[in-house]
Design a protein around this motif. Structure first.
Motif, PDB file in Angstrom:
ATOM      1  N   GLY A 196       0.790  -1.228   0.000  1.00  0.00           N
ATOM      2  CA  GLY A 196       0.000   0.000   0.000  1.00  0.00           C
ATOM      3  C   GLY A 196       0.817   1.271   0.000  1.00  0.00           C
ATOM      4  O   GLY A 196       0.280   2.355  -0.244  1.00  0.00           O
ATOM      5  N   VAL A 197       2.122   1.168   0.275  1.00  0.00           N
ATOM      6  CA  VAL A 197       2.978   2.355   0.250  1.00  0.00           C
ATOM      7  C   VAL A 197       3.000   2.957  -1.155  1.00  0.00           C
ATOM      8  O   VAL A 197       2.917   4.176  -1.332  1.00  0.00           O
ATOM      9  N   THR A 198       3.096   2.118  -2.163  1.00  0.00           N
ATOM     10  CA  THR A 198       3.246   2.624  -3.532  1.00  0.00           C
ATOM     11  C   THR A 198       2.189   2.115  -4.498  1.00  0.00           C
ATOM     12  O   THR A 198       2.175   2.538  -5.661  1.00  0.00           O
ATOM     13  N   TYR A 199       1.306   1.203  -4.041  1.00  0.00           N
ATOM     14  CA  TYR A 199       0.306   0.647  -4.941  1.00  0.00           C
ATOM     15  C   TYR A 199      -1.081   0.724  -4.319  1.00  0.00           C
ATOM     16  O   TYR A 199      -1.235   0.736  -3.096  1.00  0.00           O
ATOM     17  N   LYS A 200      -2.078   0.746  -5.169  1.00  0.00           N
ATOM     18  CA  LYS A 200      -3.467   0.628  -4.748  1.00  0.00           C
ATOM     19  C   LYS A 200      -3.913  -0.794  -5.066  1.00  0.00           C
ATOM     20  O   LYS A 200      -4.013  -1.168  -6.230  1.00  0.00           O
ATOM     21  N   VAL A 201      -4.148  -1.591  -4.033  1.00  0.00           N
ATOM     22  CA  VAL A 201      -4.530  -2.992  -4.227  1.00  0.00           C
ATOM     23  C   VAL A 201      -6.054  -3.084  -4.263  1.00  0.00           C
ATOM     24  O   VAL A 201      -6.735  -2.691  -3.308  1.00  0.00           O
ATOM     25  N   GLU A 202      -6.598  -3.582  -5.376  1.00  0.00           N
ATOM     26  CA  GLU A 202      -8.045  -3.680  -5.557  1.00  0.00           C
ATOM     27  C   GLU A 202      -8.450  -5.143  -5.748  1.00  0.00           C
ATOM     28  O   GLU A 202      -7.743  -5.907  -6.400  1.00  0.00           O
ATOM     29  N   ASN A 203      -9.587  -5.519  -5.165  1.00  0.00           N
ATOM     30  CA  ASN A 203     -10.158  -6.831  -5.440  1.00  0.00           C
ATOM     31  C   ASN A 203     -10.642  -6.879  -6.886  1.00  0.00           C
ATOM     32  O   ASN A 203     -11.232  -5.916  -7.389  1.00  0.00           O
ATOM     33  N   LEU A 204     -10.392  -7.982  -7.562  1.00  0.00           N
ATOM     34  CA  LEU A 204     -10.781  -8.133  -8.966  1.00  0.00           C
ATOM     35  C   LEU A 204     -11.661  -9.367  -9.112  1.00  0.00           C
ATOM     36  O   LEU A 204     -11.219 -10.484  -8.846  1.00  0.00           O
ATOM     37  N   ASN A 205     -12.901  -9.166  -9.545  1.00  0.00           N
ATOM     38  CA  ASN A 205     -13.826 -10.255  -9.842  1.00  0.00           C
ATOM     39  C   ASN A 205     -13.846 -10.439 -11.353  1.00  0.00           C
ATOM     40  O   ASN A 205     -14.472  -9.661 -12.082  1.00  0.00           O
ATOM     41  N   LEU A 206     -13.151 -11.458 -11.840  1.00  0.00           N
ATOM     42  CA  LEU A 206     -13.040 -11.662 -13.288  1.00  0.00           C
ATOM     43  C   LEU A 206     -14.392 -11.945 -13.929  1.00  0.00           C
ATOM     44  O   LEU A 206     -14.596 -11.640 -15.108  1.00  0.00           O
ATOM     45  N   ALA A 207     -15.341 -12.503 -13.165  1.00  0.00           N
ATOM     46  CA  ALA A 207     -16.659 -12.805 -13.729  1.00  0.00           C
ATOM     47  C   ALA A 207     -17.418 -11.533 -14.071  1.00  0.00           C
ATOM     48  O   ALA A 207     -18.292 -11.541 -14.952  1.00  0.00           O
ATOM     49  N   ALA A 208     -17.100 -10.425 -13.390  1.00  0.00           N
ATOM     50  CA  ALA A 208     -17.830  -9.177 -13.597  1.00  0.00           C
ATOM     51  C   ALA A 208     -17.171  -8.262 -14.622  1.00  0.00           C
ATOM     52  O   ALA A 208     -17.684  -7.176 -14.893  1.00  0.00           O
ATOM     53  N   GLU A 209     -16.032  -8.683 -15.168  1.00  0.00           N
ATOM     54  CA  GLU A 209     -15.296  -7.838 -16.118  1.00  0.00           C
ATOM     55  C   GLU A 209     -15.231  -8.527 -17.474  1.00  0.00           C
ATOM     56  O   GLU A 209     -14.969  -9.739 -17.555  1.00  0.00           O
ATOM     57  N   PRO A 210     -15.430  -7.784 -18.567  1.00  0.00           N
ATOM     58  CA  PRO A 210     -15.287  -8.385 -19.897  1.00  0.00           C
ATOM     59  C   PRO A 210     -13.848  -8.789 -20.198  1.00  0.00           C
ATOM     60  O   PRO A 210     -13.592  -9.711 -20.962  1.00  0.00           O
ATOM     61  N   SER A 211     -12.908  -8.082 -19.566  1.00  0.00           N
ATOM     62  CA  SER A 211     -11.476  -8.384 -19.696  1.00  0.00           C
ATOM     63  C   SER A 211     -10.780  -7.775 -18.493  1.00  0.00           C
ATOM     64  O   SER A 211     -11.378  -7.012 -17.720  1.00  0.00           O
ATOM     65  N   VAL A 212      -9.498  -8.113 -18.323  1.00  0.00           N
ATOM     66  CA  VAL A 212      -8.741  -7.532 -17.207  1.00  0.00           C
ATOM     67  C   VAL A 212      -8.521  -6.046 -17.493  1.00  0.00           C
ATOM     68  O   VAL A 212      -7.968  -5.685 -18.536  1.00  0.00           O
ATOM     69  N   PRO A 213      -8.975  -5.156 -16.600  1.00  0.00           N
ATOM     70  CA  PRO A 213      -8.816  -3.721 -16.834  1.00  0.00           C
ATOM     71  C   PRO A 213      -7.351  -3.329 -17.036  1.00  0.00           C
ATOM     72  O   PRO A 213      -6.457  -3.869 -16.372  1.00  0.00           O
ATOM     73  N   GLU A 214      -7.114  -2.389 -17.949  1.00  0.00           N
ATOM     74  CA  GLU A 214      -5.751  -2.002 -18.300  1.00  0.00           C
ATOM     75  C   GLU A 214      -5.012  -1.308 -17.158  1.00  0.00           C
ATOM     76  O   GLU A 214      -3.785  -1.209 -17.183  1.00  0.00           O
TER      77      GLU A 214
END
Length: 471
Positions: A196-214
């Motif tokens: 979290g110091v340098t990144y924003k960690v987000e939960n990713l639900n692949l079923a809800a996305e048409p593709s992996v967000p860029e």
């Protein structure tokens, strides 16, 4: 003649005084530590020179500390002087003694600096007194607290990390894949805090996305307990083909110490990894270099006692292949790991990152753990079994990377604190993949782990007498 001597004496005193004053701002240290503990790292210099606005550091230290703690205060002040010089005055600092007044003590408490009890000896009497040893870093309306700075503190890492955390504006995103029985974010507290110091960690639900967000710089796939649909594997393949980065930490075997049993794991993540050239074998790795477990043993008589024994199913890795992500690591603990093999059927090249010692072996699952077993050299006929590695150029894209670890629990904190270098291994891997902050080099900077028991007798004697006579 006497007048000339007075003038010469005054000139010498003046020159010494000027040198002393200059040395408070500009000084040189001879660093004899093996990993250059007192040499400013490249990561720190890069971060300090990239500051756009001033950083204000308030160091809350009590006066009249014992000599060993007074040295901590001096070292921290010297560090701040260097930060000020490197940043061309952007890092401003001041020392505040909370003991001067109740108002300053309240100020320290409101800023998150709480007193600690220290042992002091005055007039041959031992006592305890309250002391403040912390710092607050402010950058605009952002604030970060270092609540305690002690003898064992990694000062440069703590201070540089705090400055980076308050000064970074747009953090790149990491995707934590969820939805298939993976551990929740709350089970990876230490790792996520470090990331979290340098990144924003987000939960990713692949079923809800048409593709992996860029926006995702890398994806983390950690121990999926349920099957992953084929269309979601295809989304990860498409992400890799575009130069994406994925870290997969998976268990091919499970061990249960409460029942002393081990078994294999069935998951469709393994055929997917195999299609990319990475085969995780459903067998247990054993290593002569291992951690200890506590077992209850019955004494001759009427009582039991707890003892610690070596447990080869928990490899203790202290030697690593030459790789940027493992540079500076001293001791990583894997629990119930499995061998990893790369096949040429997948595209790209495989580079080992974590391996066992030169005395290792494998055992088929299922099995029963015999904690009373007396292990011999014949039990460890293999060497340098791969437990973690990276496929570079996967899916034909030279930018794509797939990192695989055959233990998904080495950074999970749900059961308690995680070994520091276990956290460092994962965070360093992310830093290496994304190559953004340069903190990977600094994170593992510290005193080298070298148990004296592991030294040769002559080397141990030389170290002992050198430390005794040289000072």
């Amino acid at each position: 003649m006497k007048q000339d001597r007075r003038i010469s004496t005054l000139l010498i005193i003046g020159i010494v005084a000027v040198i002393f004053l200059l040395s408070r701002q500009y000084f040189v240290r001879l660093d004899l530590t093996e990993d250059k503990e007192y040499t400013m790292s490249k990561a720190t210099k890069t971060i300090l020179r990239g500051l756009e606005d001033p950083v204000d550091v308030k160091a809350y230290f009590s006066d009249n500390l014992p000599a060993d703690l007074e040295r901590v205060k001096t070292d921290f002040e010297n560090l701040l002087i260097e930060y000020n010089n490197i940043s061309k005055g952007k890092v401003k600092y001041r020392f505040i003694n909370p003991g001067e007044s109740p108002e300053k003590e309240r100020e320290a408490g409101q800023n998150g600096i709480q007193p600690v009890l220290i042992n002091v000896r005055e007039k041959d009497e031992a006592s305890q007194k309250k002391a403040f040893m912390g710092a607050v870093i402010e950058y605009g309306d952002q604030k970060e607290v270092i609540p305690f700075i002690g003898q064992e503190s990694a000062m440069e890492y703590d201070l540089t990390t705090a400055i980076k955390k308050v000064s970074v504006k747009d953090k790149p995103s990491l995707g934590l894949i969820q939805g298939h029985g993976e551990p929740a974010s709350s089970e990876m507290v230490q790792v996520l805090q470090a990331l979290g110091v340098t990144y924003k960690v987000e939960n990713l639900n692949l079923a809800a996305e048409p593709s992996v967000p860029e926006r995702f710089q890398a994806l983390l796939l950690v121990s999926p307990a349920d099957s992953i649909p084929d269309e979601q594997f295809q989304k990860m393949n498409d992400y890799l083909s575009k130069g994406g980065k994925i870290i997969a930490a998976v268990n091919a075997v499970n061990g249960d110490l409460s029942t002393a049993s081990g078994s294999g794991v069935q998951s469709n993540v393994f055929p997917w990894l195999a299609s990319l050239g990475v085969n995780v074998q459903p067998t247990f790795v054993i290593d002569a270099s291992c951690a200890k477990v506590t077992v209850q043993q019955q004494h001759t008589g009427f009582f039991n006692f707890a003892s610690q024994i070596n447990f080869p199913y928990i490899p203790l890795i202290s030697k690593f292949p030459d790789h940027p992500a493992t540079k500076g690591l001293e001791a990583v603990i894997f629990q119930f790991a499995s061998p990893i093999q790369f096949t040429s059927t997948g595209s790209g090249t495989f580079v080992p990152m974590v391996t066992t010692s030169e005395k290792a072996g494998v055992q088929d699952a299922p099995l029963t753990f015999d904690v009373q077993r007396r292990w011999t050299q014949a039990d460890f006929p293999m060497s340098n079994i791969v437990l973690g590695g990276v496929v570079e150029g996967v899916k034909g894209n030279p930018e794509a990377k797939l990192v695989v670890f055959s233990d998904s629990d080495f950074f999970i904190s749900a059961r308690g604190d995680v070994n520091g270098d276990n956290v460092n291994l994962l965070v360093n891997t992310v830093e290496w993949l994304c190559d953004k902050s340069g903190l990977a080099e600094l994170r593992t900077k510290g005193v080298v782990y070298r148990p004296i028991i592991a030294m040769e007798e002559g080397q141990r004697a030389m170290l002992k007498y050198t430390n005794f006579f040289l000072p």
